[in-house]
Design an enzyme around this catalytic site. Structure first.
Site, PDB file in Angstrom:
ATOM      1  N   TYR A 168       0.357   0.090  -4.339  1.00  0.00           N
ATOM      2  CA  TYR A 168       0.706   1.835  -4.213  1.00  0.00           C
ATOM      3  C   TYR A 168      -0.152   1.793  -6.371  1.00  0.00           C
ATOM      4  CZ  TYR A 168       3.557   6.214  -6.330  1.00  0.00           C
ATOM      5  OH  TYR A 168       3.935   6.815  -7.053  1.00  0.00           O
ATOM      6  N   LYS A 172      -2.800   4.177  -6.621  1.00  0.00           N
ATOM      7  CA  LYS A 172      -2.477   5.207  -7.770  1.00  0.00           C
ATOM      8  C   LYS A 172      -3.899   5.230  -8.861  1.00  0.00           C
ATOM      9  CE  LYS A 172       0.359   7.631  -5.649  1.00  0.00           C
ATOM     10  NZ  LYS A 172       0.288   9.127  -5.495  1.00  0.00           N
TER      11      LYS A 172
END
Length: 297
Positions: A168, A172
Site C-alpha cells: 500500500y 501511495k
C-alpha cells in the site's frame, strides 16, 4: 463553488469518496459516482453503495449517475471517462480515490497481495488520468479553454511509511510522485494536479487503532471533502503539483524529499564512511506518521 462542473469520483460508494461526491454535488457539480463495490480487500462487487450515494444526491436536488467500472482496467476506465462526457457533455474534475487494503508484514506478503494493491491504486490512478488527460488535450487543441482538475489520493503511509503496508505504501508513494510529474506535464493545457493524503475513520481504517471520541470527530471524512471541493473549484486554478495531508486536525502541505546535507564523493570505499556519518549526524530524521509530528496551527 463547483456549479455546472462535471466530476467523476472513483471509489465513491463509501468512506471519503462518498463524502467527496456528496459535497461536490452540494456545491453544484454533476457527479459520476464510480464504485466497483468490492470488499475492503478487493474481493467481490456490489453496485448498491454507489447507487445509494446517487439516490442521496438526487434526493437533495443534484445530478448524479452510477458507474461500476473497474478503474484498474484500461478499457473500463476509458468507458467511464467517455460515459461521463456522453451523459453530461464534458468533464472538469477527476478524483482518483478507489483503493483496497491487503496488509501484511512484507515477509508474509503474497504475490497476489502485492499485485492486487499496486494494480488498484497505481494503475487505477494512471488509467483514468490518462484517458481524462487525452480528452482535455483534445479539447485544448480544438481551442477550447480548459479549467480542469485531477485530484489523486496518496497516504501518510506512502509519504512516511507504516509497518505492515509495504504494498500500500509503495503504491501511495508512487501516486504522490505521479501527481507531481503529471502536474508539470498538464499545466500548459489548463489542468491542475494535486494529491490528498486523507486521514479518516472508514472501513479501510477500522480496527487499526483505538480511537477516542474526539479523534473520531477529527477523522470525519467531511473535513477532507471540504479541501477536495475547494481544489476542484475555479478558485484553486493556480494550485498544482502539491501534496496535502488532510483531516480534522488541519491541512498540511507535505514537502516531500528535499536535498539534505552533502559531503564530498570518494573513489575509494574506505574513504566514504567519515563523510557519510557526518551528513547523517546533520540530517533531520525521517518525518513520522503520527499526529505528534505535526506542527499545529
Amino acid at each position: 463553488m463547483c456549479e455546472g462542473r462535471v466530476a467523476i469520483v472513483t471509489g465513491a460508494g463509501r468512506g471519503v469518496g462518498r463524502a467527496y461526491a456528496l459535497m461536490l454535488a452540494k456545491h453544484g457539480a454533476k457527479v459520476v459516482v464510480n464504485d466497483l463495490g468490492s470488499a475492503a480487500n478487493g474481493v467481490g462487487a456490489d453496485i448498491s453503495p454507489a447507487q445509494e450515494v446517487v439516490d442521496e444526491i438526487i434526493a437533495a436536488g443534484g445530478e448524479a449517475i452510477v458507474d461500476g467500472s473497474d478503474v484498474s482496467d484500461w478499457t473500463q476506465s476509458k468507458a467511464m471517462i467517455d460515459g461521463a462526457i456522453a451523459r453530461f457533455g464534458k468533464l472538469d474534475i477527476l478524483v482518483n480515490n478507489a483503493g483496497i487494503l491487503r496488509d501484511r508484514m512484507m515477509v508474509n506478503m503474497t504475490e497476489d497481495d502485492w499485485d492486487s494493491v499496486i494494480k488498484v491504486h497505481l494503475k487505477g490512478t494512471f488509467a483514468p488520468s490518462h484517458h481524462a488527460a487525452n480528452y482535455w488535450r483534445t479539447e485544448s487543441k480544438a481551442g477550447r479553454q480548459i479549467d480542469a482538475r485531477l485530484i489523486n489520493t496518496t497516504s501518510a503511509s506512502g509519504l512516511f511509511g507504516n509497518i505492515g503496508q509495504a504494498n500500500y505504501a509503495a503504491a501511495k508513494a508512487g501516486i504522490a510522485s505521479f501527481s507531481i510529474v503529471v502536474a508539470r506535464e498538464l499545466e500548459r493545457i489548463g489542468v491542475t494536479v494535486n494529491a490528498i493524503g486523507p486521514r479518516a475513520q472508514t472501513r479501510m481504517t477500522e480496527g487499526l487503532r483505538e480511537v477516542s471520541e474526539e479523534a473520531l470527530l477529527r477523522r470525519d471524512p467531511e473535513w477532507i471533502a471540504a479541501l477536495v471541493t475547494w481544489l476542484a473549484s475555479p478558485e484553486a486554478k493556480d494550485v498544482t503539483g502539491r501534496v496535502f495531508e488532510a483531516w480534522g486536525y488541519g491541512y498540511s502541505v507535505a514537502e516531500g524529499w528535499t536535498h539534505g546535507p552533502i559531503t564530498a564523493a570518494q573513489r575509494e570505499a574506505e574513504e566514504v564512511g567519515q563523510g557519510v556519518r557526518r551528513i547523517l549526524a546533520a540530517a533531520r530524521s525521517n518525518a513520522g506518521i503520527e499526529r505528534d509530528s505535526w506542527q499545529q496551527p
